[in-house]
Motif scaffolding. Structure first.
Motif, PDB file in Angstrom:
ATOM      1  N   UNK A  17       0.837  -1.214   0.000  1.00 47.45           N
ATOM      2  CA  UNK A  17       0.000   0.000   0.000  1.00 47.45           C
ATOM      3  C   UNK A  17       0.871   1.263   0.000  1.00 47.45           C
ATOM      4  N   UNK A  18       1.540   1.495  -1.109  1.00 50.30           N
ATOM      5  CA  UNK A  18       2.540   2.554  -1.227  1.00 50.30           C
ATOM      6  C   UNK A  18       1.987   3.935  -0.853  1.00 50.30           C
ATOM      7  N   UNK A  19       0.913   4.347  -1.501  1.00 46.70           N
ATOM      8  CA  UNK A  19       0.408   5.695  -1.240  1.00 46.70           C
ATOM      9  C   UNK A  19      -0.111   5.839   0.184  1.00 46.70           C
ATOM     10  N   UNK A  20      -0.729   4.798   0.691  1.00 41.89           N
ATOM     11  CA  UNK A  20      -1.228   4.834   2.072  1.00 41.89           C
ATOM     12  C   UNK A  20      -0.069   4.969   3.063  1.00 41.89           C
ATOM     13  N   UNK A  21       0.988   4.198   2.857  1.00 38.64           N
ATOM     14  CA  UNK A  21       2.161   4.292   3.722  1.00 38.64           C
ATOM     15  C   UNK A  21       2.805   5.670   3.632  1.00 38.64           C
ATOM     16  N   UNK A  22       2.919   6.187   2.431  1.00 42.82           N
ATOM     17  CA  UNK A  22       3.536   7.502   2.248  1.00 42.82           C
ATOM     18  C   UNK A  22       2.743   8.572   3.004  1.00 42.82           C
ATOM     19  N   UNK A  23       1.439   8.503   2.898  1.00 41.48           N
ATOM     20  CA  UNK A  23       0.611   9.500   3.566  1.00 41.48           C
ATOM     21  C   UNK A  23       0.636   9.323   5.086  1.00 41.48           C
ATOM     22  N   UNK A  24       0.444   8.088   5.551  1.00 36.11           N
ATOM     23  CA  UNK A  24       0.329   7.848   6.987  1.00 36.11           C
ATOM     24  C   UNK A  24       1.657   7.894   7.733  1.00 36.11           C
ATOM     25  N   UNK A  25       2.711   7.382   7.136  1.00 31.82           N
ATOM     26  CA  UNK A  25       3.998   7.288   7.837  1.00 31.82           C
ATOM     27  C   UNK A  25       4.935   8.464   7.546  1.00 31.82           C
ATOM     28  N   UNK A  26       4.789   9.059   6.354  1.00 28.63           N
ATOM     29  CA  UNK A  26       5.686  10.137   5.967  1.00 28.63           C
ATOM     30  C   UNK A  26       4.977  11.487   5.876  1.00 28.63           C
ATOM     31  N   UNK A  27       3.644  11.447   5.889  1.00 27.40           N
ATOM     32  CA  UNK A  27       2.879  12.680   5.837  1.00 27.40           C
ATOM     33  C   UNK A  27       2.840  13.352   4.482  1.00 27.40           C
ATOM     34  N   UNK A  28       3.223  12.610   3.423  1.00 27.53           N
ATOM     35  CA  UNK A  28       3.267  13.216   2.102  1.00 27.53           C
ATOM     36  C   UNK A  28       3.153  12.137   1.031  1.00 27.53           C
ATOM     37  N   UNK A  29       2.062  12.158   0.302  1.00 30.97           N
ATOM     38  CA  UNK A  29       1.837  11.162  -0.743  1.00 30.97           C
ATOM     39  C   UNK A  29       2.876  11.257  -1.865  1.00 30.97           C
ATOM     40  N   UNK A  30       3.526  12.422  -1.990  1.00 29.05           N
ATOM     41  CA  UNK A  30       4.548  12.612  -3.026  1.00 29.05           C
ATOM     42  C   UNK A  30       5.789  11.767  -2.767  1.00 29.05           C
ATOM     43  N   UNK A  31       5.902  11.188  -1.586  1.00 24.54           N
ATOM     44  CA  UNK A  31       7.047  10.336  -1.264  1.00 24.54           C
ATOM     45  C   UNK A  31       6.826   8.893  -1.733  1.00 24.54           C
ATOM     46  N   UNK A  32       5.688   8.624  -2.363  1.00 25.49           N
ATOM     47  CA  UNK A  32       5.338   7.269  -2.809  1.00 25.49           C
ATOM     48  C   UNK A  32       6.388   6.664  -3.730  1.00 25.49           C
ATOM     49  N   UNK A  33       6.907   7.467  -4.660  1.00 25.92           N
ATOM     50  CA  UNK A  33       7.868   6.927  -5.626  1.00 25.92           C
ATOM     51  C   UNK A  33       9.168   6.487  -4.956  1.00 25.92           C
ATOM     52  N   UNK A  34       9.631   7.247  -3.985  1.00 28.36           N
ATOM     53  CA  UNK A  34      10.871   6.891  -3.297  1.00 28.36           C
ATOM     54  C   UNK A  34      10.640   5.682  -2.396  1.00 28.36           C
ATOM     55  N   UNK A  35       9.474   5.633  -1.764  1.00 27.99           N
ATOM     56  CA  UNK A  35       9.116   4.481  -0.942  1.00 27.99           C
ATOM     57  C   UNK A  35       9.092   3.209  -1.809  1.00 27.99           C
ATOM     58  N   UNK A  36       8.497   3.318  -2.980  1.00 29.97           N
ATOM     59  CA  UNK A  36       8.442   2.178  -3.909  1.00 29.97           C
ATOM     60  C   UNK A  36       9.842   1.758  -4.338  1.00 29.97           C
ATOM     61  N   UNK A  37      10.731   2.706  -4.499  1.00 27.68           N
ATOM     62  CA  UNK A  37      12.113   2.402  -4.865  1.00 27.68           C
ATOM     63  C   UNK A  37      12.788   1.580  -3.754  1.00 27.68           C
ATOM     64  N   UNK A  38      12.477   1.889  -2.509  1.00 21.57           N
ATOM     65  CA  UNK A  38      12.999   1.108  -1.390  1.00 21.57           C
ATOM     66  C   UNK A  38      12.506  -0.332  -1.438  1.00 21.57           C
TER      67      UNK A  38
END
Length: 86
Positions: A17-38
């Motif tokens: 759940x990339x976008x959900x994690x980015x929003x909930x854990x990082x506070x920014x949905x724009x971090x989804x791409x970097x999270x996915x790269x991880x």
């Protein structure tokens, strides 16, 4: 949350759940791409997490250097995400 289905047997599936994690854990949905790269770094073993972290200095422009710690946090979150077998 809808559960995706495996429709092919000749490829590996990874459901995160990339976008959900980015929003909930990082506070920014724009971090989804970097999270996915991880996540990709972990499952593919093509490039190490430390190499990706170092590469951030080459791809993030000087006026955005303040974002590097948040990008590293996103990479680590994706890398450490506990993938369940599908």
């Amino acid at each position: 949350l809808a559960i995706a289905k495996k429709t092919r047997e000749d490829i590996n599936y990874i459901f995160v759940p990339i976008t959900k994690l980015a929003q909930e854990k990082l506070g920014n949905i724009k971090m989804s791409n970097i999270l996915a790269l991880g996540v990709l770094s972990k499952v593919s073993e093509l490039i190490s997490l430390s190499t990706l972290e170092k590469a951030l200095n080459n791809v993030i422009p000087p006026h955005r250097r303040n974002l590097i710690p948040k990008n590293i946090e996103a990479l680590n979150l994706g890398y450490k995400y506990d993938l369940l077998p599908v």
